[in-house]
Design an enzyme around this catalytic site. Structure first.
Site, PDB file in Angstrom:
ATOM      1  N   LYS A 227      96.241  53.526 -42.027  1.00 30.78           N
ATOM      2  CA  LYS A 227      96.318  53.326 -43.478  1.00 30.78           C
ATOM      3  C   LYS A 227      96.461  51.837 -43.775  1.00 30.78           C
ATOM      4  CE  LYS A 227      98.464  54.950 -47.737  1.00 30.78           C
ATOM      5  NZ  LYS A 227      97.128  55.157 -48.349  1.00 30.78           N
TER       6      LYS A 227
ATOM      7  N   HIS B  84     103.020  57.128 -43.075  1.00 29.31           N
ATOM      8  CA  HIS B  84     101.601  57.418 -42.884  1.00 29.31           C
ATOM      9  C   HIS B  84     101.147  56.972 -41.500  1.00 29.31           C
ATOM     10  CE1 HIS B  84     101.533  57.972 -47.275  1.00 29.31           C
ATOM     11  NE2 HIS B  84     100.438  58.661 -47.071  1.00 29.31           N
TER      12      HIS B  84
END
Length: 238
Positions: free
Chosen positions: A139, A135
């Site tokens: 995040k 990600h």
């Protein structure tokens, strides 16, 4: 449909764009700068609330929203250990709630593929199973909620795996999830079955946030006039 957006970061803004494209109205937008405006009066303008915040605020937001009597769609991760408490609130208030670790239509189809492949591979003990998720660097939680869902699905079949671990050398009874944070990746999830002879992998790669946002709006459309607790399996009739 009138929508309240609880969380107005990149995901909230993408959800807003998709909602407007589908003919809906966004009547309330809440972020850290106006959190005090999350009250009964403002929520009363909305048919559904869509909540995408962070692991430290999600649970309190959800309790408030359920108490206000609005149907809630949530995609926040990092708070699920409190799910039993939230379910009590939903039952107490005859509420409406739909949670998904990932709202992407593709990911939810991928969940079904993951369960099928785990069932096939478990019969062949020469393959070691592991997961990887990638990600963007913003995040806040690791592993991702989607990775945890995938891991739990695998462990439903691989009952000898008693828990998942993140970024550490696993014991035989543990399932490894490796987390990487690389910009601008919206989300990539891979399950690998490795042996001395060959490897088998399945991967879902998101190219942008639009798939997540569309799924969240579809979930809001689905839950608008319903009571109870639902999932994307209900929305997509899987």
């Amino acid at each position: 449909m009138n929508i309240a957006l609880i969380g107005y970061g990149k995901m909230g803004k993408t959800i807003e764009a998709i909602a407007l494209e589908r003919g809906h109205q966004v009547v309330l937008k809440i972020d850290v700068s106006n959190a005090q405006e999350l009250n009964a009066e403002n929520i009363s303008k909305a048919d559904v609330a869509i909540e995408f915040t962070g692991p430290h605020t999600a649970f309190d937001n959800l309790v408030k929203l359920i108490g206000f009597g609005v149907p809630v769609v949530s995609g926040s991760t990092g708070w699920l250990e409190k799910m039993p408490q939230l379910l009590e609130e939903i039952n107490r208030n005859n509420g409406s709630f739909l949670y998904a670790s990932n709202f992407s239509i593709g990911v939810n189809l991928f969940f079904e593929l993951n369960k099928k492949l785990a069932g096939l591979m478990h019969k062949h003990g020469s393959y070691a199973v592991s997961l990887e998720e990638i990600h963007h660097t913003e995040k806040k939680d690791a592993p991702s909620g989607t990775a945890i869902t995938l891991a739990e699905q695998v462990m439903d079949v691989y009952t000898e795996k008693t828990k998942w671990v993140n970024d550490v050398l696993p014991r035989p009874e543990e399932l490894l999830i490796t987390s990487k944070r690389i910009d601008p990746a919206p989300g990539t999830h891979t399950i690998t079955y490795a042996s001395e002879i060959d490897d088998i992998s399945i991967t879902h790669t998101a190219h942008n946030r639009k798939g997540f946002a569309l799924g969240a709006v579809l979930a809001a459309e689905y839950i608008k006039d319903k009571k109870g607790v639902f999932s994307m399996k209900d929305v997509l009739d899987l």
